[in-house]
Scaffold this active site. Structure first.
Site, short mmCIF file in Angstrom:
data_model
loop_
_atom_site.label_atom_id
_atom_site.label_comp_id
_atom_site.label_asym_id
_atom_site.label_seq_id
_atom_site.Cartn_x
_atom_site.Cartn_y
_atom_site.Cartn_z
N THR A 1 -6.81 15.23 -15.24
CA THR A 1 -7.20 15.30 -16.65
C THR A 1 -7.73 16.70 -16.92
O THR A 1 -8.80 17.08 -16.42
CB THR A 1 -8.29 14.26 -16.98
OG1 THR A 1 -7.82 12.98 -16.63
CG2 THR A 1 -8.62 14.31 -18.47
N LYS B 1 -4.78 12.08 -23.47
CA LYS B 1 -5.75 11.61 -22.47
C LYS B 1 -7.19 11.93 -22.90
O LYS B 1 -8.10 11.11 -22.75
CB LYS B 1 -5.42 12.25 -21.11
CG LYS B 1 -6.43 11.98 -20.01
CD LYS B 1 -6.53 10.52 -19.65
CE LYS B 1 -7.68 10.28 -18.68
NZ LYS B 1 -8.02 8.86 -18.58
N LYS C 1 -16.92 15.91 -18.12
CA LYS C 1 -15.90 16.97 -18.27
C LYS C 1 -14.91 16.62 -19.39
O LYS C 1 -14.54 17.46 -20.21
CB LYS C 1 -15.19 17.16 -16.91
CG LYS C 1 -13.97 18.03 -16.88
CD LYS C 1 -12.66 17.27 -16.76
CE LYS C 1 -12.52 16.30 -15.63
NZ LYS C 1 -11.27 15.54 -15.63
P1 NAP Z 1 -12.51 12.56 -7.12
O1 NAP Z 1 -12.57 11.32 -6.35
O2 NAP Z 1 -13.77 13.32 -7.41
O3 NAP Z 1 -11.44 13.54 -6.42
C1 NAP Z 1 -11.35 14.88 -6.81
C2 NAP Z 1 -10.26 15.57 -6.00
O4 NAP Z 1 -10.29 16.98 -6.33
C3 NAP Z 1 -10.46 15.46 -4.49
O5 NAP Z 1 -9.19 15.44 -3.87
C4 NAP Z 1 -11.21 16.74 -4.18
O6 NAP Z 1 -11.09 17.18 -2.84
C5 NAP Z 1 -10.47 17.70 -5.09
N1 NAP Z 1 -11.27 18.92 -5.28
C6 NAP Z 1 -12.50 19.03 -5.83
N2 NAP Z 1 -12.91 20.32 -5.81
C7 NAP Z 1 -11.91 21.03 -5.21
C8 NAP Z 1 -11.71 22.40 -4.92
N3 NAP Z 1 -12.64 23.33 -5.24
N4 NAP Z 1 -10.56 22.77 -4.30
C9 NAP Z 1 -9.62 21.85 -3.98
N5 NAP Z 1 -9.74 20.54 -4.24
C10 NAP Z 1 -10.87 20.13 -4.86
O7 NAP Z 1 -11.87 12.32 -8.58
P2 NAP Z 1 -10.84 11.21 -9.08
O8 NAP Z 1 -11.61 10.10 -9.67
O9 NAP Z 1 -9.80 10.97 -8.06
O10 NAP Z 1 -10.21 12.01 -10.33
C11 NAP Z 1 -9.22 13.00 -10.16
C12 NAP Z 1 -8.73 13.39 -11.56
O11 NAP Z 1 -8.21 12.23 -12.23
C13 NAP Z 1 -9.81 13.96 -12.48
O12 NAP Z 1 -9.24 14.93 -13.32
C14 NAP Z 1 -10.24 12.75 -13.30
O13 NAP Z 1 -10.80 13.11 -14.54
C15 NAP Z 1 -8.92 12.01 -13.44
N6 NAP Z 1 -9.01 10.57 -13.63
C16 NAP Z 1 -9.86 9.81 -12.90
C17 NAP Z 1 -9.92 8.43 -13.12
C18 NAP Z 1 -10.87 7.54 -12.36
O14 NAP Z 1 -11.13 6.44 -12.87
N7 NAP Z 1 -11.39 7.88 -11.20
C19 NAP Z 1 -9.09 7.85 -14.06
C20 NAP Z 1 -8.20 8.65 -14.79
C21 NAP Z 1 -8.17 10.01 -14.56
P3 NAP Z 1 -12.27 16.84 -1.76
O15 NAP Z 1 -11.98 15.46 -1.29
O16 NAP Z 1 -12.12 17.89 -0.74
O17 NAP Z 1 -13.58 16.93 -2.52
#
Ligand code: NAP
Length: 293
Positions: free
Chosen positions: A97, A172, A240
């Site tokens: 997102t 989104k 965010k």
């Molecule tokens: P998350 O669990 O916090 O995962 C974040 C990912 O980004 C991890 O793979 C993390 O790697 C990586 N990352 C963070 N900082 C980084 C950096 N400096 N360099 C390289 N990789 C980095 O988040 P998530 O819930 O999966 O969400 C991921 C995306 O989908 C976001 O944009 C979120 O807004 C969107 N989203 C989430 C949901 C939900 O319900 N969770 C639903 C719809 C959309 P590490 O493991 O190394 O930290």
């Protein structure tokens, strides 16, 4: 689908989505900044790439779902990033997102190297990701959309192709702006019920029987009453999304006082150290607005 799929980002969403691909017989090579998070995927049959560039080199199509705009850009543009190995005929699909500007920058860079680009943020959270019930909001290169659709069909229940780059990202942000605002109103209602001497559980039961019935309230209500916030959708990501939606409102001169107030509550929650918990933890900031630690 014959071709191997690359998958960058094994966070809450990426891990669940990649597991679904593997379960349905796709060949997948994964990468994550914290490499140890790939171990579970190896157990499901995935290969691991050491860098985003290595994954893109190996795979014709690479999907990413990463934290935020800064991360989405760095994984593409930095050393050992996606751009180093994108070439004619390769496709990159960013499901993070992010805002329209971020998506456009990535799109232009990928296309300038002869690749195809699709933005495809998702609606749905951890459980829908695990159950293959996400909703894909895709925009960009239609030919790439058609190619990757079999993978979307495994990860989601419905895919939209919304036209030009930006339409997926903006859709989104509008969805999450509404969700974040609604959750704040819900939290205020629960607090009002509680402070007025009412039973919050009874309030949930009443809401669920009227036009107010909502899967969001059904999922988050009990968590808020029990103060139990294991992250499904981390609060820092919801904040965010509010920030990016408000910026979109700025650009289009759309007044959004409700979203602005909701954003303040999410910011307060972050300042209370709740950013890594589920976004329902905003309830703690709504209940105790004066609290800062
Ligand atoms: P998350 O669990 O916090 O995962 C974040 C990912 O980004 C991890 O793979 C993390 O790697 C990586 N990352 C963070 N900082 C980084 C950096 N400096 N360099 C390289 N990789 C980095 O988040 P998530 O819930 O999966 O969400 C991921 C995306 O989908 C976001 O944009 C979120 O807004 C969107 N989203 C989430 C949901 C939900 O319900 N969770 C639903 C719809 C959309 P590490 O493991 O190394 O930290």
């Amino acid at each position: 689908m014959e071709e191997e799929i690359g998958f960058l980002g094994m966070g809450i969403m990426g891990k669940a989505m990649a597991v679904n691909l593997l379960r349905h017989g796709f060949k997948v090579t994964v990468w994550n900044r914290t490499l140890s998070k790939c171990d579970e995927l190896v157990d499901h049959g995935a290969s691991v790439g050491k860098t985003p560039a290595e994954v893109v080199k190996k795979c014709k199509y690479t999907i990413a779902i990463l934290a935020d705009p800064t991360v989405a850009l760095s994984v593409v543009f930095d050393k050992n990033g996606v751009l180093e190995q994108i070439s004619s005929g390769k496709g990159y699909i960013d499901m993070s997102t992010v805002d329209f500007h971020t998506s456009s920058r990535i799109s232009e860079a990928i296309i300038s190297k002869g690749g195809y680009f699709l933005e495809a943020p998702v609606s749905g959270s951890k459980k829908p990701a695990e159950d293959g019930q996400l909703v894909m909001l895709a925009a960009g290169e239609k030919a790439l959309y058609d190619k990757i659709l079999p993978a979307f069909d495994v990860m989601g229940k419905k895919s939209f192709f919304l036209g030009q780059i930006g339409n997926g990202a903006k859709t989104k942000l509008v969805v999450n702006m509404i969700m974040g605002s609604v959750l704040n109103a819900f939290s205020e209602g629960l607090t009002l019920a509680d402070k007025s001497g009412l039973d919050p559980q009874t309030l949930l039961d009443v809401l669920d029987l009227g036009g107010t019935a909502s899967p969001l309230f059904r999922m988050k209500g009990p968590a808020m009453i029990q103060k139990s916030y294991p992250p499904q959708f981390p609060l820092k990501h919801q904040q965010k999304d509010m920030r990016l939606a408000l910026a979109l409102g700025d650009e289009n001169a759309v007044s959004m006082p409700v979203a602005a107030a909701a954003n303040e509550a999410f910011k307060k929650a972050r300042s209370m150290g709740l950013g890594d918990l589920d976004f329902a933890a905003v309830h703690e900031a709504v209940k105790f607005p004066g609290s800062s630690s």
